[in-house]
Write an enzyme that holds these catalytic residues in place. Structure first.
Site, PDB file in Angstrom:
ATOM      1  N   HIS A 150     124.173  95.307  27.809  1.00 46.25           N
ATOM      2  CA  HIS A 150     123.193  94.456  28.495  1.00 46.25           C
ATOM      3  C   HIS A 150     123.753  93.987  29.836  1.00 46.25           C
ATOM      4  O   HIS A 150     124.947  93.717  29.955  1.00 46.25           O
ATOM      5  CB  HIS A 150     122.854  93.231  27.643  1.00 46.25           C
ATOM      6  N   GLY A 211     118.980  91.352  23.599  1.00 46.88           N
ATOM      7  CA  GLY A 211     118.879  90.771  24.951  1.00 46.88           C
ATOM      8  C   GLY A 211     118.969  89.262  24.911  1.00 46.88           C
ATOM      9  O   GLY A 211     119.635  88.641  25.751  1.00 46.88           O
TER      10      GLY A 211
HETATM   11  N1  API Z   1     116.706  99.203  23.648  1.00 45.71           N
HETATM   12  C1  API Z   1     117.942  98.781  22.985  1.00 45.71           C
HETATM   13  C2  API Z   1     117.793  98.888  21.451  1.00 45.71           C
HETATM   14  C3  API Z   1     116.805  97.898  20.883  1.00 45.71           C
HETATM   15  C4  API Z   1     117.067  96.513  21.349  1.00 45.71           C
HETATM   16  C5  API Z   1     115.974  95.504  21.031  1.00 45.71           C
HETATM   17  N2  API Z   1     114.740  96.032  20.521  1.00 45.71           N
HETATM   18  C6  API Z   1     116.506  94.422  20.132  1.00 45.71           C
HETATM   19  O1  API Z   1     115.722  93.759  19.404  1.00 45.71           O
HETATM   20  O2  API Z   1     117.731  94.155  20.198  1.00 45.71           O
HETATM   21  C7  API Z   1     119.095  99.700  23.433  1.00 45.71           C
HETATM   22  O3  API Z   1     118.815 100.794  23.912  1.00 45.71           O
HETATM   23  O4  API Z   1     120.260  99.287  23.278  1.00 45.71           O
END
Ligand code: API
Length: 267
Positions: A150, A211
């Site tokens: 992130h 996030g």
């Molecule tokens: N898009 C994120 C995975 C899902 C994250 C999100 N849906 C959550 O609830 O943490 C990635 O590629 O690392």
């Protein structure tokens, strides 16, 4: 091959959950992308495969809508104890997680955050000199790994349109060799942060659990907040608690939407 699935969601971040513990299901990028397609498939932000584990109660595999397999998904992690009907230890590519059922959702120990530039990963240690062109007008971001990568911009007044325009540019910047989830945060109070997320491999979602974790950790580290922090996402609120040296605790809702069956050979 007919198989059952459950549609689940956490604050509008939605999932197709498949229990593959008794009947393994080979998952490819193409199959995951086809299942996630909202027009020709079942439709979801992430596909979640539950498999046997040698080190935990279950193994959770996570596939973004673009078909890419990733290390963590906070909102889906809260759905797993609901799916199984009990508290559960979960093996993920991002680490071992503990998820406990609460009234209307779950609390998850998401493990400890990592900040080393090669753990995010970043292609090089980022500092103000290195702000890539195209987003050098933004304040210097924080980079955090919470199982997945992130980057967090504390940028007041960002809109969903701003995030939709700038998010993909940052997600795919060469600074992030594994790409990155892009967080735009506005600190309203020391215990309340408004957050919009452009998710790696998906785009704008109504909520992003990891996030929220990354943003709360980055804000606490910068002295902008103190735990527990309420993260206000378009789909609703999550409560994140953390202090330096501790693991991150995320609490929030999880819901079952419907069950269905599909012929997986069609995907
Ligand atoms: N898009 C994120 C995975 C899902 C994250 C999100 N849906 C959550 O609830 O943490 C990635 O590629 O690392």
């Amino acid at each position: 091959m007919n198989g059952r699935f459950s549609k689940m969601q956490g604050l509008g971040n939605d999932f197709v959950v498949i229990d593959a513990r008794d009947a393994p299901l080979a998952m490819t990028t193409a199959r995951a992308r086809a299942i996630a397609d909202r027009h020709s498939g079942i439709g979801c932000d992430q596909l979640i495969l539950i498999e046997p584990s040698d080190v935990a109660d279950v193994r959770m595999r996570i596939f973004n809508a673009d078909g890419g397999e990733v290390e963590a998904c906070g909102n889906a992690t809260r759905c797993v104890p609901l799916f199984l009907g009990r508290d559960v230890r979960i093996e993920t590519a991002g680490g071992l997680l503990e998820a406990r059922l609460t009234d209307g959702g779950a609390t998850v120990d998401m493990g400890q955050p990592r900040f080393d530039w090669d753990a995010i990963p970043l292609a090089y240690a980022m500092d103000t000199r290195d702000m890539p062109v195209g987003w050098d007008h933004l304040d210097h971001p924080a980079a955090v790994n919470v199982g997945n990568p992130h980057v967090v911009f504390f940028q007041p007044g960002m809109t969903m349109d701003d995030a939709a325009r700038i998010g993909p540019v940052i997600e795919t910047d060469p600074l992030f060799p594994a790409r990155v989830n892009v967080n735009f945060a506005e600190v309203e109070r020391a215990d309340r942060i408004r957050l919009i997320v452009w998710e790696r491999g998906v785009g704008l979602t109504r909520a992003c659990g990891t996030g929220a974790c990354a943003t709360a950790v980055a804000a606490i580290r910068r002295g902008l907040a103190r735990g527990p922090v309420t993260i206000v996402l378009p789909g609703g609120d999550l409560v994140i608690d953390w202090s330096p040296g501790a693991s991150i605790r995320m609490s929030g809702p999880a819901a079952h939407v419907f069950d269905g069956t599909a012929d997986w050979t069609r995907f």
